[in-house]
Design a protein around this motif. Structure first.
Motif, PDB file in Angstrom:
ATOM      1  N   ARG A  82     -58.587 -41.932  36.046  1.00 48.80           N
ATOM      2  CA  ARG A  82     -57.428 -42.818  36.233  1.00 48.80           C
ATOM      3  C   ARG A  82     -56.546 -42.362  37.403  1.00 48.80           C
ATOM      4  O   ARG A  82     -55.320 -42.361  37.333  1.00 48.80           O
ATOM      5  CB  ARG A  82     -56.615 -42.919  34.944  1.00 48.80           C
ATOM      6  CG  ARG A  82     -57.417 -43.559  33.813  1.00 48.80           C
ATOM      7  CD  ARG A  82     -56.599 -43.757  32.554  1.00 48.80           C
ATOM      8  NE  ARG A  82     -57.411 -44.480  31.577  1.00 48.80           N
ATOM      9  CZ  ARG A  82     -58.261 -43.899  30.737  1.00 48.80           C
ATOM     10  NH1 ARG A  82     -58.409 -42.582  30.751  1.00 48.80           N
ATOM     11  NH2 ARG A  82     -58.986 -44.614  29.894  1.00 48.80           N
ATOM     12  N   GLY A  83     -57.198 -41.956  38.485  1.00 49.86           N
ATOM     13  CA  GLY A  83     -56.498 -41.658  39.725  1.00 49.86           C
ATOM     14  C   GLY A  83     -55.915 -40.269  39.828  1.00 49.86           C
ATOM     15  O   GLY A  83     -55.242 -39.966  40.829  1.00 49.86           O
ATOM     16  N   SER A 138     -54.308 -32.543  38.808  1.00 56.65           N
ATOM     17  CA  SER A 138     -54.120 -33.527  39.876  1.00 56.65           C
ATOM     18  C   SER A 138     -54.546 -32.905  41.201  1.00 56.65           C
ATOM     19  O   SER A 138     -54.906 -31.725  41.281  1.00 56.65           O
ATOM     20  CB  SER A 138     -52.655 -33.950  39.957  1.00 56.65           C
ATOM     21  OG  SER A 138     -51.843 -32.839  40.319  1.00 56.65           O
ATOM     22  N   THR A 154     -50.400 -45.724  37.190  1.00 55.53           N
ATOM     23  CA  THR A 154     -49.466 -44.865  37.913  1.00 55.53           C
ATOM     24  C   THR A 154     -48.747 -43.981  36.906  1.00 55.53           C
ATOM     25  O   THR A 154     -48.412 -44.411  35.807  1.00 55.53           O
ATOM     26  CB  THR A 154     -48.427 -45.694  38.688  1.00 55.53           C
ATOM     27  OG1 THR A 154     -47.745 -46.568  37.777  1.00 55.53           O
ATOM     28  CG2 THR A 154     -49.095 -46.526  39.776  1.00 55.53           C
ATOM     29  N   ASP A 155     -48.519 -42.742  37.297  1.00 51.69           N
ATOM     30  CA  ASP A 155     -47.791 -41.798  36.449  1.00 51.69           C
ATOM     31  C   ASP A 155     -48.380 -41.764  35.024  1.00 51.69           C
ATOM     32  O   ASP A 155     -47.678 -41.972  34.033  1.00 51.69           O
ATOM     33  CB  ASP A 155     -46.301 -42.152  36.402  1.00 51.69           C
ATOM     34  CG  ASP A 155     -45.476 -41.043  35.741  1.00 51.69           C
ATOM     35  OD1 ASP A 155     -45.914 -39.880  35.790  1.00 51.69           O
ATOM     36  OD2 ASP A 155     -44.414 -41.362  35.161  1.00 51.69           O
ATOM     37  N   HIS A 199     -50.702 -45.160  29.823  1.00 54.36           N
ATOM     38  CA  HIS A 199     -51.292 -46.257  30.600  1.00 54.36           C
ATOM     39  C   HIS A 199     -51.827 -47.342  29.677  1.00 54.36           C
ATOM     40  O   HIS A 199     -52.455 -47.059  28.658  1.00 54.36           O
ATOM     41  CB  HIS A 199     -52.429 -45.722  31.472  1.00 54.36           C
ATOM     42  CG  HIS A 199     -53.234 -46.776  32.150  1.00 54.36           C
ATOM     43  ND1 HIS A 199     -52.693 -47.655  33.064  1.00 54.36           N
ATOM     44  CD2 HIS A 199     -54.553 -47.123  32.037  1.00 54.36           C
ATOM     45  CE1 HIS A 199     -53.631 -48.479  33.493  1.00 54.36           C
ATOM     46  NE2 HIS A 199     -54.761 -48.185  32.882  1.00 54.36           N
ATOM     47  N   ASN A 205     -52.783 -53.953  36.458  1.00 52.91           N
ATOM     48  CA  ASN A 205     -52.157 -53.102  37.462  1.00 52.91           C
ATOM     49  C   ASN A 205     -52.843 -51.741  37.498  1.00 52.91           C
ATOM     50  O   ASN A 205     -53.257 -51.209  36.461  1.00 52.91           O
ATOM     51  CB  ASN A 205     -50.672 -52.917  37.156  1.00 52.91           C
ATOM     52  CG  ASN A 205     -49.932 -54.241  37.166  1.00 52.91           C
ATOM     53  OD1 ASN A 205     -50.216 -55.117  37.986  1.00 52.91           O
ATOM     54  ND2 ASN A 205     -48.978 -54.402  36.248  1.00 52.91           N
TER      55      ASN A 205
END
Length: 598
Positions: A335-336, A310, A163-164, A154, A160
């Motif tokens: 980070r999500g 996750s 993601t992933d 990242h 942005n």
């Protein structure tokens, strides 16, 4: 006719032109055909210092200062090649094994992998994403604590959302102890990765160090184009649910293993790490049954697997954790990776028996998460929210519903005084409380008074860097909490020895084992002599920076406190190196610390 070397460059440029613009390709081709020496971007190594400190688990300094903080890692070196104790460096909060031996320290978790050494971390952002070729760390005092260097896919400078997100280990090793505390430039051989990065993470373990490790700067070297060798892909740690796999992989034959008693098989499997347990569950139906038994998951530490955890991981583990009592989610979910939905689902299914919940540096936490914890964990006794500095202030009010709490860590959080008073009002069983570096508490005298009135069985209290505790608040505190064994008053500038507060402290706390008075310039011989007379169980004393303590009073303390193992007299103007050497020879079992600058 092109030379052999020119042909090689021509082929490489043609290969690059597939991803570049037509203009770039034509320009590069003309350079080769005209005999000019073309330099490929793939061969240009970029050298860059850290642009920004993004996250960290702890630091010695204050939140509103630069001295001894992680923020000193941004930019070029401030100290290197000098060695010693400098305020312009980055210093973590602890070192050695003293902290783990304190009464306030949590019990270790079973099943922690033997190769997981990390105790602290710092994440750094750089200007340009590159394929790393080298990482250089400037260690200026007691080097050897770095145990892992990681890179992230990242881009932290991007607008942005992530993601992933992928993390890869560039280098890892065991904690070491350098032969000398002198400065060095640490540059281990790193692995190649198949993505560019401008986000590095350093993880440290300072347990072998004799004093605080100090870091000055970090260099990331790399190339902008993907090297030919960067084809290695790190295997993912599998903690998914084996029951989701095709049943044909479960063999029916178990040999004689199924003749063993059920309890013995459970005991054998209890020594496996979580990934090994998940892999073993795929071998046969018998072992699948054992590996999914909730009795194997009464304790669960997911901290070592923070980079892979996750919502899906928690979902797979959910059915096995119905008897869960101790859970470590520290460092996870950022980070999500974890969401309120995934966390809430897991806690509602598995939180009813929890007594210990470790969640330091969990930046996915929000008010909704704390509300879920307060609703689903009625038996919770230990809660660690250390460095959850992105939690909003109002979220902490939910903690007061956990009335059985005995240990609460709020270091570096945004908790405000109203929430603290509410917690102390309802959580009267509190034994261990950490309010270190909580800058939003307006009046620590009021908080201390409440602690003395409501939590008289308090064993340890950390008020590191509290701004406004006075002798009145301290006197009330020690008069009401006479069972205190650990008290951290480091960097509390408003306490003055002339008021007699430290002597009163010594007289009221005969059980005292650890006392931190770091950077209090007023500590005097009379305070030390009172400690020697009243606190025979003292094991750990930090009086760094005092100007009024003599060698004679220290000698009396060492004679009167036979259990003393750590004494920090750094920057004490009356205690020079010669005195330290003399005292060390007389009391060899005591680690007498005296830092230096060079």
């Amino acid at each position: 006719m092109l030379t052999l070397l020119s042909m090689f460059y021509y082929i490489c440029l043609r290969r690059r032109s597939r991803s570049g613009t037509r203009g770039e390709a034509l320009t590069s081709r003309r350079a080769v055909e005209s005999g000019q020496r073309a330099v490929l971007p793939v061969s240009v190594e970029v050298k860059q210092y850290a642009k920004e400190v993004l996250d960290f688990s702890s630091h010695y300094g204050s939140e509103n200062s630069m001295s001894y903080t992680m923020w000193n890692l941004a930019g070029v070196p401030n100290v290197y090649p000098s060695s010693g104790d400098f305020t312009q460096t980055a210093v973590f909060r602890a070192y050695g094994t003293w902290w783990e031996q304190c009464a306030s320290a949590p019990l270790p978790f079973r099943r922690t992998p033997k190769d997981f050494y990390s105790q602290d971390y710092v994440e750094l952002g750089f200007e340009e994403p590159v394929y790393p070729t080298a990482v250089e760390v400037f260690e200026t005092y007691y080097p050897g604590a770095i145990v892992q260097i990681m890179a992230c896919s990242h881009n932290p400078l991007s607008q942005n959302p992530p993601t992933d997100v992928r993390w890869e280990v560039l280098w890892s090793g065991e904690p070491t102890k350098a032969l000398t505390p002198q400065a060095r430039q640490f540059s281990p051989k790193i692995k190649h990765i198949n993505f560019p990065t401008n986000l590095l993470r350093l993880e440290v373990n300072s347990s072998l160090q004799d004093y605080f490790t100090e870091l000055d700067a970090v260099i990331l070297r790399g190339v902008k184009e993907r090297p030919m060798l960067a084809l290695y892909k790190m295997p993912l740690i599998d903690i998914s649910d084996p029951s989701d796999r095709d049943s044909k992989h479960h063999r029916a034959g178990n040999g004689y293993f199924d003749k063993l008693p059920y309890e013995l098989i459970q005991l054998i499997l209890s020594h496996l790490t979580l990934p090994d347990l998940c892999c073993l569950a795929q071998t046969c139906k018998l072992l699948h049954q054992h590996c999914c038994d909730p009795l194997q998951y009464t304790q669960l530490s997911l901290q070592p697997y923070w980079a892979r955890l996750s919502d899906a991981s928690l979902g797979h583990l959910q059915s096995r954790c119905t008897l869960l009592q101790r859970l470590n989610l520290s460092w996870t979910g950022n980070r999500g990776a974890l969401t309120l939905t995934g966390f809430s689902s897991f806690m509602r299914a598995c939180g009813s028996s929890l007594v210990c919940l470790e969640m330091s540096c969990c930046h996915f936490l929000n008010e909704g998460c704390l509300e879920v914890i307060s609703q689903t964990c009625p038996t919770l006794k230990e809660l660690n929210l250390s460095s959850c500095d992105r939690l909003p202030s109002q979220a902490f009010t939910h903690i007061s519903k956990l009335t059985l709490l005995r240990r609460l860590v709020l270091y570096r959080t945004k908790i405000e005084q109203t929430a603290v008073l509410s917690i102390l009002t309802f959580c009267t069983e509190m034994r261990h409380l950490n309010l270190g570096s909580c800058l939003r508490i307006d009046d620590y005298d009021v908080v201390s008074s409440m602690i003395a009135a409501r939590c008289r069985s308090m064993r340890s209290l950390d008020l590191w860097r509290c701004r406004n505790l006075t002798d009145r608040g301290l006197t009330e505190l020690v008069s009401g909490c006479r069972m205190l064994e650990e008290l951290d008053l480091g960097w509390c500038p408003t306490l003055q020895s002339s008021t007699g507060c430290f002597q009163q402290l010594a007289r009221c706390l005969p059980r005292l084992r650890k006392l931190i008075l770091t950077a209090n310039r007023t500590v005097s011989d009379s305070d030390i002599e009172e400690l020697a007379s009243c606190c025979p169980s003292l094991q750990h004393l930090d009086i760094l920076g005092t100007r009024l303590v003599s060698a004679a009073s220290l000698k009396k303390l060492l004679q009167s406190c036979p259990r003393l193992v750590l004494l920090d007299v750094s920057f004490c103007s009356q205690i020079d190196t010669r005195v330290v050497q003399e005292l060390s020879s007389l009391f060899p079992k005591v680690a007498i610390k005296k830092s230096f600058t060079q």
